[in-house]
Design a protein around this motif. Sequence first.
Motif, PDB file in Angstrom:
ATOM      1  N   PHE A   1       9.349   2.912 -15.461  1.00 53.30           N
ATOM      2  CA  PHE A   1       9.142   3.359 -16.837  1.00 53.30           C
ATOM      3  C   PHE A   1       8.214   4.574 -16.886  1.00 53.30           C
ATOM      4  CE2 PHE A   1      10.385  -1.066 -17.151  1.00 53.30           C
ATOM      5  CZ  PHE A   1      11.375  -1.022 -18.122  1.00 53.30           C
ATOM      6  N   GLY A   2       8.464   5.520 -16.016  1.00 48.90           N
ATOM      7  CA  GLY A   2       7.675   6.744 -15.997  1.00 48.90           C
ATOM      8  C   GLY A   2       7.994   7.620 -17.196  1.00 48.90           C
ATOM      9  N   GLY A   3       7.088   8.519 -17.509  1.00 52.83           N
ATOM     10  CA  GLY A   3       7.305   9.435 -18.625  1.00 52.83           C
ATOM     11  C   GLY A   3       6.043   9.667 -19.425  1.00 52.83           C
ATOM     12  N   LYS A   4       6.166  10.419 -20.469  1.00 56.73           N
ATOM     13  CA  LYS A   4       5.023  10.721 -21.330  1.00 56.73           C
ATOM     14  C   LYS A   4       4.542   9.432 -21.999  1.00 56.73           C
ATOM     15  CE  LYS A   4       7.427  15.007 -22.634  1.00 56.73           C
ATOM     16  NZ  LYS A   4       6.830  15.966 -21.721  1.00 56.73           N
ATOM     17  N   GLU A   5       3.206   9.256 -22.078  1.00 56.20           N
ATOM     18  CA  GLU A   5       2.655   8.099 -22.787  1.00 56.20           C
ATOM     19  C   GLU A   5       1.294   8.462 -23.316  1.00 56.20           C
ATOM     20  OE1 GLU A   5       1.047   4.897 -24.414  1.00 56.20           O
ATOM     21  OE2 GLU A   5       0.075   5.423 -22.523  1.00 56.20           O
TER      22      GLU A   5
ATOM     23  N   PHE B   1       5.373   8.629 -28.530  1.00 57.59           N
ATOM     24  CA  PHE B   1       5.075   8.351 -27.118  1.00 57.59           C
ATOM     25  C   PHE B   1       3.904   7.375 -26.943  1.00 57.59           C
ATOM     26  CE2 PHE B   1       7.128  12.580 -26.931  1.00 57.59           C
ATOM     27  CZ  PHE B   1       8.193  12.271 -26.098  1.00 57.59           C
ATOM     28  N   VAL B   2       3.780   6.410 -27.865  1.00 58.26           N
ATOM     29  CA  VAL B   2       2.759   5.371 -27.744  1.00 58.26           C
ATOM     30  C   VAL B   2       3.424   4.088 -27.256  1.00 58.26           C
ATOM     31  CG1 VAL B   2       1.047   3.954 -28.937  1.00 58.26           C
ATOM     32  CG2 VAL B   2       1.353   6.357 -29.587  1.00 58.26           C
ATOM     33  N   GLN B   3       2.973   3.582 -26.113  1.00 56.52           N
ATOM     34  CA  GLN B   3       3.513   2.331 -25.605  1.00 56.52           C
ATOM     35  C   GLN B   3       3.029   1.182 -26.479  1.00 56.52           C
ATOM     36  OE1 GLN B   3       2.202   1.088 -21.708  1.00 56.52           O
ATOM     37  NE2 GLN B   3       3.945  -0.287 -21.401  1.00 56.52           N
ATOM     38  N   GLY B   4       3.958   0.286 -26.845  1.00 55.68           N
ATOM     39  CA  GLY B   4       3.601  -0.871 -27.650  1.00 55.68           C
ATOM     40  C   GLY B   4       2.706  -1.827 -26.885  1.00 55.68           C
ATOM     41  N   THR B   5       2.277  -2.885 -27.554  1.00 58.47           N
ATOM     42  CA  THR B   5       1.355  -3.837 -26.938  1.00 58.47           C
ATOM     43  C   THR B   5       2.030  -4.556 -25.768  1.00 58.47           C
ATOM     44  OG1 THR B   5       1.981  -5.537 -28.546  1.00 58.47           O
ATOM     45  CG2 THR B   5       0.032  -4.211 -29.039  1.00 58.47           C
ATOM     46  N   GLY B   6       1.196  -5.050 -24.856  1.00 59.58           N
ATOM     47  CA  GLY B   6       1.694  -5.735 -23.672  1.00 59.58           C
ATOM     48  C   GLY B   6       0.636  -5.732 -22.595  1.00 59.58           C
TER      49      GLY B   6
ATOM     50  N   VAL C   1       9.440   3.974 -24.870  1.00 58.92           N
ATOM     51  CA  VAL C   1       8.397   4.889 -25.322  1.00 58.92           C
ATOM     52  C   VAL C   1       9.038   6.256 -25.514  1.00 58.92           C
ATOM     53  CG1 VAL C   1       6.259   6.056 -24.688  1.00 58.92           C
ATOM     54  CG2 VAL C   1       6.559   3.634 -24.156  1.00 58.92           C
ATOM     55  N   GLY C   2       8.953   6.792 -26.711  1.00 60.23           N
ATOM     56  CA  GLY C   2       9.557   8.088 -26.971  1.00 60.23           C
ATOM     57  C   GLY C   2       8.959   8.749 -28.198  1.00 60.23           C
ATOM     58  N   TYR C   3       9.377   9.942 -28.468  1.00 61.76           N
ATOM     59  CA  TYR C   3       8.831  10.718 -29.577  1.00 61.76           C
ATOM     60  C   TYR C   3       9.061  10.020 -30.909  1.00 61.76           C
ATOM     61  CZ  TYR C   3       8.157  14.652 -32.824  1.00 61.76           C
ATOM     62  OH  TYR C   3       7.737  15.465 -33.858  1.00 61.76           O
ATOM     63  N   ASN C   4      10.238   9.444 -31.091  1.00 66.63           N
ATOM     64  CA  ASN C   4      10.584   8.817 -32.367  1.00 66.63           C
ATOM     65  C   ASN C   4      10.441   7.300 -32.373  1.00 66.63           C
ATOM     66  OD1 ASN C   4      11.337  11.184 -33.899  1.00 66.63           O
ATOM     67  ND2 ASN C   4      13.151  11.331 -32.579  1.00 66.63           N
TER      68      ASN C   4
END
Length: 381
Positions: free
Chosen positions: A286-290, A339-344, A353-356
């Motif tokens: 799950f790499g990418g912007k965060e 790009f905010v990861q939800g709780t966990g 996780v994405g822009y929208n």
Amino acid sequence: MNKLLLTIKTVLSTCAVMGMIGSAFAQQPAKTEVLAGMTLANNYFMQKWPDPGASVTVKNVTRTSNLWTRAVYYEGLMAMYKIDPQKRYYDYAVDWGEKHQWSPRGAVDTRNADNQCCGQTYIDLYLIDKKPERIEKIKQSIDLMVTREKKDDWNWIDALQMAMPVYAKLGAVYNDNKYYEKMFDIYNYSKTVHGGKGLYNTADHLWWRDKDFVPPYKEPNGADCYWSRGNGWVVAAMLRVLEVMPKHAPHRNEYLSVYKEMIEALVPLQRVDGYWNVSLKDSTNFGGKELSGTALFTYGMAWGINHGILKKKTYLPIVFKAWNAMAKECLHPDGMLGFVQGTGKEPKDGQPVGYNNVPDFEDYGLGCFLLAGSEVYKLSE
């Protein structure tokens, strides 16, 4: 041969483009731009939540709004208030405290760090206007823990940020080392005992989120699982404790040492685009912007520069690259943060996780963004 040359040219071209992106993102932002981005994001949230005491319902579960996610937002709001002291920010925070009778979530006898996180803002507001009701209940909650021998409460690393600053603030307010000593006992148990031999890897200078991720657990690429936001919470815990503890307070050097070790370990893990992956050592999981982890690391590094702990020459480009990436690529025109990861508790949680993509809770990501911005703003002076 021609194919090989074409491949080499493509690689070099890609590297050049990425280098230009990195260089552009490393430019110093104007302080007016930093504050404008923070204000936009905060206005979006305050307009969406006009009543600070309104309950929060996520996935058919209703929670009181003094839960940890909202408490982290108010940490950010109070940091923003220090650089932009608008009365509406202060009133919004006071209203939140009053709606919850200045109590930890649940009751004063809670031992859960998440429930005590709101105390950070209660104490900050008490220091602005020393009305005893603002500090009484959170003090009662922590005093109950101080007087008991139990010290295995913080078995997940997020807890360090949620609770440690409360102990440190109380120690400073009352000039009483008992808060520093108890804080260290619980912290040290997390560091050296939980999970078998502790949750801090003294070789990598990063933390496993909890016992579920201590080796032999491995990521898909064979690396240890170091969750970005989890380690971000620890960085924030260290600096927020150091910020209020007197220089000769017990165990202060321990927190300073861990802070420095972690910051140094995070430098080579930053992505070319300025972010950190959700799995710090495995870009394939799950790499990418965060934003949330990146914001906490930005906060930690900018704070270190502002306090003369970290070298500007080394860390300014890292901080500016991260902040500019978030401000340019995560902040929507209406103030929403993407790009905010939800709780966990691990990379696969809170996806996609994405822009929208809207996370299950929007408040803590904003809190992290405001904390980062408050320190980047000072750098831009």
